[in-house]
Design an enzyme around this catalytic site. Structure first.
Site, PDB file in Angstrom:
ATOM      1  N   ASP A 431     -65.532  20.217 -43.806  1.00  0.00           N
ATOM      2  CA  ASP A 431     -65.137  19.670 -42.501  1.00  0.00           C
ATOM      3  C   ASP A 431     -65.439  18.172 -42.471  1.00  0.00           C
ATOM      4  OD1 ASP A 431     -64.411  19.624 -39.793  1.00  0.00           O
ATOM      5  OD2 ASP A 431     -66.414  20.230 -39.106  1.00  0.00           O
ATOM      6  N   GLU A 434     -62.257  13.516 -43.190  1.00  0.00           N
ATOM      7  CA  GLU A 434     -61.154  12.535 -43.071  1.00  0.00           C
ATOM      8  C   GLU A 434     -61.510  11.208 -43.742  1.00  0.00           C
ATOM      9  OE1 GLU A 434     -62.379  14.466 -40.635  1.00  0.00           O
ATOM     10  OE2 GLU A 434     -60.692  15.865 -40.799  1.00  0.00           O
ATOM     11  N   ASP A 520     -59.057  21.005 -34.648  1.00  0.00           N
ATOM     12  CA  ASP A 520     -59.530  21.361 -33.307  1.00  0.00           C
ATOM     13  C   ASP A 520     -58.405  21.482 -32.289  1.00  0.00           C
ATOM     14  OD1 ASP A 520     -61.980  21.312 -34.491  1.00  0.00           O
ATOM     15  OD2 ASP A 520     -62.529  19.332 -33.722  1.00  0.00           O
TER      16      ASP A 520
HETATM   17  O1  MIG Z   1     -67.751  17.433 -34.747  1.00  0.00           O
HETATM   18  O2  MIG Z   1     -68.914  21.959 -37.318  1.00  0.00           O
HETATM   19  O3  MIG Z   1     -63.038  21.048 -36.706  1.00  0.00           O
HETATM   20  O4  MIG Z   1     -64.031  23.634 -36.674  1.00  0.00           O
HETATM   21  O5  MIG Z   1     -66.614  24.031 -35.633  1.00  0.00           O
HETATM   22  C1  MIG Z   1     -67.286  18.757 -34.812  1.00  0.00           C
HETATM   23  C2  MIG Z   1     -68.567  21.945 -35.975  1.00  0.00           C
HETATM   24  C3  MIG Z   1     -67.468  19.290 -36.197  1.00  0.00           C
HETATM   25  C4  MIG Z   1     -65.225  20.189 -36.296  1.00  0.00           C
HETATM   26  C5  MIG Z   1     -64.409  21.316 -36.838  1.00  0.00           C
HETATM   27  C6  MIG Z   1     -64.790  22.586 -36.153  1.00  0.00           C
HETATM   28  C7  MIG Z   1     -66.266  22.859 -36.328  1.00  0.00           C
HETATM   29  C8  MIG Z   1     -67.071  21.696 -35.795  1.00  0.00           C
HETATM   30  N1  MIG Z   1     -66.649  20.468 -36.467  1.00  0.00           N
END
Ligand code: MIG
Length: 833
Positions: A431, A434, A520
């Site tokens: 996650d 980017e 999200d």
């Molecule tokens: O700043 O890990 O898209 O699926 O639950 C949020 C917490 C960070 C973004 C992800 C989401 C995840 C969440 N993450």
């Protein structure tokens, strides 16, 4: 959390305006545009030509494949090392080009007749297919230009007004097709993105064009392989052309002509031949997956697993989001919440559950944290322009970030997965790659989706596999290279198992390493509709293993919305419910008893169809075809399919028409021209090229089988570990002839690459079904029954290999004839009405 609430309260129009202003800044920064000019010299080489232009730019026009043309233009006149993160490294083919020159033109043609016509004054490229039709050509009025100050480079391709476009990876556009819109590639963490927001998480600069001419659908594909910020104006500014450009680097693109057929299938085959295909996923990854931010402590995780089994809702995977860690330090556990992870994981495994862990890129700056210390000692972190360790704030606080574009850093980071693999963790979820970082207190506000400080500074340094450069140049590959580090280390550390990686950010070719989810999203009916088109566009961008958070990540779906979303996603490739911290429970059993039953039925349907889904994934590995397909992919000559944005195909044989509108129990379905279709539930026949109103009560997904197809199914199991023990049932969509085949292997490991697989071919003809099997797969699942769908009258005598079958069961209401088969492998069934 504060940041989030304010953002949600803000009015959308204002946000868009601010976003637009921000995006415009770089474009208006400077202007030293120069035309590429005329062709000055021509150098022939085996696969094409290299041209020197009057501007000093150099161009290589070559055949990458018989039906794939590559154009590479270096404004500086010097080509860089020919290296790409998108292109799968394998032996380059030698594709001979025939070169002919006239005073005005240079013509290249490949063996099968694909031709490139290069005009000399000014330099313009036109690609023609083997029939002499123009595939795509430069716009006379807008030759290639580059900006000698910024390094930006742009081109324009003529477009027919009736041409439609799809792909460009993960795009949340207002419509399914990309026409008349302008898209930017710049991977961005966009929590709760509204429809129309662009860019979001992924950068895949490949699109498929489709137009109908003389009664046929003609496709081509174009891929701009440039990792810096790029844009694709699909006729928004000027309807007569596509305007495409990059903020820097070479103009390096491929045209996939689709061959003589000009078929979407051929375009995807060639695009994925270049950028790679997804390997066959482990079978368990096709099961139902349950996630939440976050399930903790251990007792809660056990409770989730228990509730699934108690409610008899099939599931295979539980996700642990960031709260399992010690202060968000990756590769650690919070031991108060998870005292014995290996024990927990093995207990869950005994119940048929796998565990997937989230792993973020940010490494907490903490001198007592081994990962930080070792990363620092090894010099594995991204550096600022001044050469210092780059620091930015994410969940753990101030972090340093592995430079995933450095092979040494990939190996180093990858090595930490060993601990989790030893604990029994089955897969990993990357996650925030980017990369996304938080704004600090001092950052100038407002906090926009595309605030430039939500990622690394543009002048940060990357090693980039021997081609060092700035973050501006490598931003868009950071996430994909993280997923690659994860995939490759899993391959290395656990060679007998297929890795499962899920990533939020990516670049073209990401499918080689990872599944992709659409980030999200929001619990709304519009986002449900949006998920269908987003997944379809991702699929035709070469990424087959895709899914959206079922029910919506942000917000609370009504029980009805959740149930309909679950149905719409039940046959999507990657099937996972996930939701944010503050949301109400999103488990399929948490919406009341009535809905538990509805949701169970939906998930059971997916498990029944897993043998088919698995076969479609296998097809992807051979052909690059998406798993979840737009109708036009199979029916490009039927222009009614071009706008079909709320229906999809799974493989070639199943048509899915989910209900995506609130409070409805019927919907119109379009049946593409060229095939007839049978309602999965009633057996009723619908002719191709027609629409029908279909009943869709709350507990039913409108689903149709292509006449002539034979679809492998199985009885309901609670998880994929139970599959190998269950016999198969074939569903034969009667009413026309057809041949299908289905694929089986162990569902894990790599023995299938050494022959341990089996393909069964089913030939359906009026009154008869013939089966032939090929392959050495030892764990053969018996074939228990064939269900003939679309049978209107009770049968006389049905025979299996000539012997009468006892009591075939005929149900007139569902137009089904169920023929139970003897234990021995049957080759032929006859006597079906
Ligand atoms: O700043 O890990 O898209 O699926 O639950 C949020 C917490 C960070 C973004 C992800 C989401 C995840 C969440 N993450």
């Amino acid at each position: 959390m504060n940041e989030r609430l304010t953002r949600r309260e803000r009015s959308a129009p204002r946000l868009f305006l601010l976003t637009a202003v921000l995006l415009l800044v770089p474009a208006s920064a400077s202007a030293a545009w120069r035309e590429a000019g005329d062709v000055r010299t021509v150098t022939r080489q085996a696969d094409g030509v290299v041209l020197l232009l009057t501007s000093g730019a150099r161009v290589a026009v070559t055949f990458r494949d018989l039906e794939t043309v590559r154009v590479r233009l270096a404004p500086s006149g010097r080509f860089e090392r020919d290296f790409s993160y998108a292109v799968e490294s394998k032996d380059r083919k030698t594709v001979a080009a025939n070169v002919a020159e006239t005073p005005d033109e240079i013509r290249l043609s490949s063996l099968n007749g694909t031709t490139v016509v290069i005009k000399r004054r000014p330099f313009l490229v036109a690609v023609k297919d083997a029939e002499g039709r123009t595939v795509v050509e430069d716009d006379l009025a807008h030759p290639v230009v580059f900006d000698t100050e910024t390094g930006a480079v742009e081109m324009s391709k003529r477009r027919a007004e009736w041409e439609t476009y799809y792909g460009l990876g993960e795009k949340a556009g207002p419509t399914f097709y990309l026409n008349s819109q302008r898209f930017v590639m710049w991977n961005t963490d966009t929590y709760g993105y509204p429809r129309g927001l662009d860019p979001i998480y992924q950068s895949i600069g490949f699109f498929v064009a489709l137009r109908r001419e003389q009664g046929r659908g003609l496709a081509y594909g174009l891929f701009l392989d440039n990792t810096s910020r790029t844009f694709f104006d699909m006729g928004k500014t000027d309807p007569s052309r596509l305007h495409i450009g990059a903020a820097g680097g070479e103009l390096n693109y491929y045209v996939f002509t689709g061959g003589r057929e000009r078929a979407p299938r051929a375009v995807l085959r060639d695009y994925t031949d270049l950028t790679g295909r997804a390997p066959l996923p482990p079978l368990w990854a096709l099961g139902n997956q349950q996630s939440r931010w976050s399930y903790f402590p251990e007792a809660r995780v056990r409770e989730i697993a228990r509730r699934f089994r108690e409610t008899r809702i099939p599931a295979d995977v539980i996700y642990l989001d960031i709260d399992y860690m010690d202060g968000f330090r990756v590769f650690t556990w919070d031991r108060s919440r998870f005292p014995d992870p290996a024990r927990l994981i093995s207990d869950l495994r005994a119940e048929g559950f796998r565990v997937v862990l989230i792993i973020d890129p940010g490494i907490k700056v903490d001198p007592n944290y081994h990962v930080y210390k070792e990363g620092q000692a090894g010099g594995h972190f991204v550096k600022t322009a001044a050469g210092a360790e780059l620091h930015a704030t994410v969940w753990p606080g101030v972090c340093a970030f592995p430079d995933f574009t450095d092979p040494k850093a990939r190996d180093w980071f990858g090595s930490y997965y060993r601990q989790h693999l030893d604990e029994g963790v089955a897969g990993f979820w990357n996650d925030m790659n980017e990369p996304g970082v938080f704004l600090s207190e001092e950052t100038p506000k407002p906090d926009l989706y595309h605030h430039p400080m939500k990622t690394f500074p543009l002048d940060a340094r990357h090693a980039a596999d021997g081609q060092p450069g700035t973050h501006a140049r490598y931003h868009n590959v950071y996430g994909m290279q993280m997923a690659r580090a994860t995939f490759e280390s899993n391959r290395r550390l656990r060679p007998g198992a297929r890795p499962f990686v899920l990533t939020r950010a990516g670049y073209a070719g990401v499918q080689r390493y990872s599944a992709v989810w659409t980030g999200d999203n929001v619990a709304s009916w519009d986002h449900l509709r949006l998920s269908v088109t987003m997944l379809l566009n991702l699929g035709v961008s070469g990424v087959p293993m895709v899914g959206a958070d079922v029910g919506g990540f942000s917000g609370n779906p009504s029980p009805e919305l959740y149930a309909r979303w679950l149905q719409a996603a039940a046959l999507s490739p990657f099937f996972r419910s996930h939701s944010e911290q503050v949301s109400k429970p999103h488990e399929p059993y948490s919406f009341g008893d009535e809905f538990t039953a509805v949701n169970r039925r939906t998930i059971e349907m997916r498990y029944r169809l897993l043998p088919y889904l698995y076969t479609v994934f296998h097809e992807h590995t051979k052909t690059g075809a998406p798993v979840m397909r737009p109708l036009w992919f199979e029916y490009p000559s039927d222009e009614r399919t071009y706008m079909a944005d709320d229906q999809y195909l799974v493989g070639r044989d199943l048509l899915v028409a989910p209900v995506v509108v609130e409070a409805t129990t019927k919907r119109r379905v379009y049946f593409p021209r060229g095939d007839a279709w049978l309602d999965w539930w009633t057996g009723r026949r619908y002719e191709g090229g027609t629409d029908a109103e279909i009943e869709a009560p709350l507990d039913r997904l409108p689903l149709f089988a292509r006449v002539g197809a034979v679809i492998p199914t199985q009885p309901v199991v609670q998880h994929t570990g139970e599959m190998l023990k269950t016999p198969l049932t074939l569903v034969a969509a009667r009413g026309g002839a057809g041949t299908s085949s289905f694929y089986e292997d162990a569902g894990e490991g790599y023995e299938h690459l050494r022959g341990a697989s089996r393909t069964t071919t089913a030939a359906l003809e009026p009154g008869r079904l013939r089966l032939t099997r090929a392959g050495a797969y030892a764990v053969s699942r018996p074939l228990a029954a064939v269900e003939f769908l679309g049978v209107e009258t009770a049968p006389g005598e049905v025979r299996a290999d000539g012997r009468p079958v006892a009591n075939p069961a005929f149900d007139a209401a569902s137009r089904r004839l169920v023929v139970q088969l003897p234990a021995a492998a049957v080759g032929e069934i006859t006597g079906v009405p």
